[in-house]
Design an enzyme around this catalytic site. Structure first.
Site, PDB file in Angstrom:
ATOM      1  CB  CYS A   1     -12.055  -5.429   8.325  1.00  0.00           C
ATOM      2  SG  CYS A   1     -11.074  -6.413   9.473  1.00  0.00           S
TER       3      CYS A   1
ATOM      4  CG  ASP B   1      -1.773   1.223   1.323  1.00  0.00           C
ATOM      5  OD1 ASP B   1      -2.574   1.426   0.401  1.00  0.00           O
ATOM      6  OD2 ASP B   1      -1.641   1.992   2.306  1.00  0.00           O
TER       7      ASP B   1
ATOM      8  CB  CYS C   1     -13.342 -10.044   8.918  1.00  0.00           C
ATOM      9  SG  CYS C   1     -14.146  -8.497   9.347  1.00  0.00           S
TER      10      CYS C   1
ATOM     11  CG  ASP D   1      -0.765   3.462   5.915  1.00  0.00           C
ATOM     12  OD1 ASP D   1      -1.892   3.806   5.495  1.00  0.00           O
ATOM     13  OD2 ASP D   1       0.089   4.267   6.322  1.00  0.00           O
TER      14      ASP D   1
ATOM     15  CB  CYS E   1     -12.277  -4.759  12.422  1.00  0.00           C
ATOM     16  SG  CYS E   1     -13.709  -5.626  11.779  1.00  0.00           S
TER      17      CYS E   1
ATOM     18  CD  GLU F   1      -4.590   1.219  -3.301  1.00  0.00           C
ATOM     19  OE1 GLU F   1      -5.672   0.700  -2.996  1.00  0.00           O
ATOM     20  OE2 GLU F   1      -4.132   2.216  -2.738  1.00  0.00           O
TER      21      GLU F   1
ATOM     22  CB  CYS G   1     -12.833  -9.867  12.832  1.00  0.00           C
ATOM     23  SG  CYS G   1     -11.607  -8.730  12.203  1.00  0.00           S
TER      24      CYS G   1
HETATM   25 ZN   LIG Z   1     -12.672  -7.333  10.722  1.00  0.00          ZN
END
Ligand SMILES: [Zn+2]
Length: 360
Positions: A317, A181, A319, A344, A334, A265, A337
């Site tokens: 996230c 990233d 998850c 980053d 998050c 990306e 989770c």
């Molecule tokens: Zn999560």
């Protein structure tokens, strides 16, 4: 997961591989034509199953097709069907006829018994082609091979061997893969939880350059002093550019050397052009160059390079739950989770996750 190895075919084998591609391509185009004609003339929809059933009769009519393994032919028809399905779902445009430079691979969707396919170490048996030399630089489990795909590149042939792996093995593979990233706070964050920072000498040099540029803008136009200052700025600019390039080469070299899959990306070019701030524009240019370096170094070393859609990589996230955060929030937390980590680093991991989802 998929292993990509270089093939080293004999001239005869290469000829057979080229012929296979050409016959598959013609079959693809014929099958597309058949679908269109049936639809236009009778309003009839031709399916994959119907076309597959006609293959034996087709082979009788065109005996040259006996030289191509039937699975490979079926896969060609399947590709056409996939193209139509994607079109029907609105995911892609209407399927086009394939030219030779757009039909560059053929697939054995169910490879034969291990004893036959990988009987000779360092070789792969391709039905109707022969026992082809293969540079398998990494071990894989021949008993779990699910598909073999042969691909023609400009100057080489590669084989993609798909292997069913356990989760433990998949996790191990993820270690040799890296997501990157790029950002303003650190130059780059990696999914292995390390960060690459702009070196201090570079930050200093860029600051000095900025100061010189400001001084220049305050000088009287067309004055002698202005001319002198302008020259100084140009020199400083050149020096910084050289140092930055050197830094980018070193970093990209190290990352490509240590990993087999490099994922970044897609940079949103339009957003970048809009931003006129100097500091930002310098880093933008740096990122783009960095990604270019990573890409060509990876290709040169036979590594995989993937660019994934940037959408939401900093707001999601691992998850899958959305974790919205403004630029000032540096920690990803998050609620779903419980993951708490540098934002980053999480983005880099999300980028890697997306890349691993893309079939090779
Ligand atoms: Zn999560």
């Amino acid at each position: 997961m998929t292993f990509q190895f270089r093939l080293d075919p004999t001239p005869e084998q290469e000829q057979l591989m080229n012929r296979t591609l050409e016959l598959c391509r013609k079959l693809y185009n014929r099958a597309k034509e058949q679908r269109e004609t049936a639809y236009k003339q009778e309003g009839k929809t031709i399916t994959y199953a119907m076309q597959q059933k006609e293959l034996p009769a087709f082979k009788k009519e065109f005996p040259e097709y006996k030289n191509v393994h039937s699975q490979v032919l079926q896969d060609g028809l399947q590709r056409l069907d996939d193209a139509y399905q994607r079109f029907f779902r609105g995911e892609a445009g209407y399927p086009r006829y394939k030219s030779a430079d757009r039909y560059i691979s053929f697939t054995y969707p169910q490879p034969g018994a291990v004893e036959k396919t990988f009987a000779k170490p360092g070789y792969v048996y391709l039905s109707k082609i022969g026992v082809v030399k293969m540079k398998a630089h990494r071990p894989f489990d021949p008993a779990n091979v699910t598909q073999i795909n042969v691909k023609r590149y400009v100057d080489s042939w590669m084989v993609n061997i798909s292997v069913k792996v356990s989760d433990a093995e998949a996790a191990q593979t993820a270690e040799s893969a890296v997501g990157i990233d790029v950002g303003l706070n650190t130059f780059a964050a990696l999914s292995d939880e390390t960060k690459v920072d702009n070196p201090r000498y570079l930050r200093k040099a860029e600051k000095r350059l900025k100061r010189k540029q400001q001084l220049l803008s305050r000088k009287q136009p067309a004055s002698r002093n202005r001319k002198k200052a302008k020259l100084k700025v140009a020199k400083a600019h050149r020096k910084v550019a050289r140092q930055r390039k050197d830094f980018l080469h070193k970093q990209s070299y190290r990352i490509v050397r240590d990993h087999d899959l490099i994922a970044v990306e897609e940079l949103k070019v339009r957003n970048m052009v809009r931003n006129r701030r100097l500091a930002k524009s310098i880093s933008d240019a740096g990122w783009r160059r960095f990604i270019t370096y990573l890409c060509y170094k990876a290709k040169r070393q036979g590594k995989r390079f993937a660019q994934v859609p940037a959408h939401g990589t900093s707001q999601t996230c691992l998850c899958g739950a959305p974790v919205p955060k403004t630029l000032s929030i540096r920690i990803h937390e998050c609620e779903s989770c419980g993951l708490i980590q540098d934002r980053d680093i999480v983005s880099a991991k999300v980028i890697l996750q997306r890349a691993l989802d893309i079939p090779a």
